[in-house]
Design an enzyme around this catalytic site. Sequence first.
Site, PDB file in Angstrom:
ATOM      1  N   ARG A 228      19.909  42.878  17.877  1.00 36.92           N
ATOM      2  CA  ARG A 228      21.000  42.861  18.858  1.00 36.92           C
ATOM      3  C   ARG A 228      22.307  43.452  18.328  1.00 36.92           C
ATOM      4  NH1 ARG A 228      17.201  42.321  21.204  1.00 36.92           N
ATOM      5  NH2 ARG A 228      16.600  40.771  22.750  1.00 36.92           N
TER       6      ARG A 228
ATOM      7  N   SER B 248      19.880  36.831  28.959  1.00 30.73           N
ATOM      8  CA  SER B 248      20.054  35.799  27.921  1.00 30.73           C
ATOM      9  C   SER B 248      21.531  35.694  27.576  1.00 30.73           C
ATOM     10  CB  SER B 248      19.290  36.171  26.657  1.00 30.73           C
ATOM     11  OG  SER B 248      17.940  36.351  26.981  1.00 30.73           O
TER      12      SER B 248
ATOM     13  N   GLU C  35      25.746  36.509  23.850  1.00 33.68           N
ATOM     14  CA  GLU C  35      25.288  37.904  23.804  1.00 33.68           C
ATOM     15  C   GLU C  35      26.181  38.826  24.654  1.00 33.68           C
ATOM     16  OE1 GLU C  35      20.865  38.571  23.926  1.00 33.68           O
ATOM     17  OE2 GLU C  35      21.446  40.015  25.456  1.00 33.68           O
TER      18      GLU C  35
END
Length: 352
Positions: free
Chosen positions: A167, A242, A344
Amino acid sequence: MEKSQIGLCLEENVPLAPLTTLKIGGAARFFVRAETENQVTEAFQFAEENEFELFVLGGGSNILIADEGFDGLVLQIALKGISVRENLVTAQAGEDWDEFVAFCVGKNLAGIECLSGIPGYVGGTPVQNVGAYGQEVSETIASVRVFDRKTKDLLELSNADCKFSYRTSIFNTTAQDRFIVLAVTFDLPAGGEPKIVYKDLREFFGDRQPNLAETREAVRRIRGEKAMLVRQGGLDANSAGSFFKNPVVSNEKFAEIVEIAKNSGIKNVPGFGVDDKSLKISAAWLIEQSGFHKGYRKGNAGLSTKHTLALTNRGNASASEILDLMVEIQLKVKENFRVELKPEPVFVGFKN
Ligand SMILES: Cc1cc2nc3c(=O)[nH]c(=O)nc-3n(C[C@H](O)[C@H](O)[C@H](O)COP(=O)(O)OP(=O)(O)OC[C@H]3O[C@@H](n4cnc5c(N)ncnc54)[C@H](O)[C@@H]3O)c2cc1C
């Protein structure tokens, strides 16, 4: 609306909520939708000359905009076009990601089939090294064409230059806000096998080896069941996917979490090896074990009814309601497991 010499349409006071999947947030003081590289550089110049903060927007599927909006220029990247040279496929940054995956799968090009159904634009994918179902864009990105806001050059960054990890990339860490992604080139083997490593996909196909199109369909179906596709209507419709990253912890920290869990009567802590020093823990598991259930509600914000990792706007939620729920979850997980959950999505327009 003002129009410049090369056709830059500068709009004022543009509501941003409709341009995001969470459907939250105030307006942009200035807004430009750039369809060419020249328009990108001209918009950048306008922001620089007027000392406006600049935010680069893609498909708005990984951002939370402040209720006050953004007091600067929002530049939406809308460059279109796809070109194929043998295995190398270049997509302009404003192409819809899932349509691009469908295009590649349709041409029997392998390597991004498990990333089907992820919303947003192509230009957003290298930023957080988008990944799902055992695949990440870093596995197939050959190069990324960018505008460098620091040197004002147009550059071609190699895969190694982007420093991809879980990520992350330079675009959201060391060189955050420096590069504007204009196009991404993928190296996708023709006739390659689909990647079936993720548990859900292995269970879906059993012993059978599917083709790329079947894999794409399976991924979309599994994602649909978890409300991880952007669909109109329903309680889970408005999210940023998410909301938390899966924490990556050292082996020692993992042992500490196993001990804490054992003392609460929990036998198995799901951990996935990253390398020999660290493991990834499921953030969804930590959230559930901390007492939050699917569909948990706090005001107009909530957790998805299908997935505890997605925070949802149940209708008219404000950004601060989403933040309140985020903090409640973070505190509880910290208190229970001594692990910090990191969000995120990117926060835009918040003062601190
Ligand atoms: C239902 C749902 C499911 C999701 N599932 C997944 C998943 O499985 N895996 C996953 O990794 N993500 C997932 N996401 C998150 C999101 O879709 C991806 O991160 C996506 O790549 C973001 O792209 P975007 O164009 O929407 O970027 P935006 O949300 O517009 O922007 C996100 C960040 O990228 C920057 N950015 C965007 N475009 C550019 C550009 N051209 N140049 C420079 N910077 C840019 C922005 O400035 C911002 O910092 C999901 C989101 C939703 C809503």
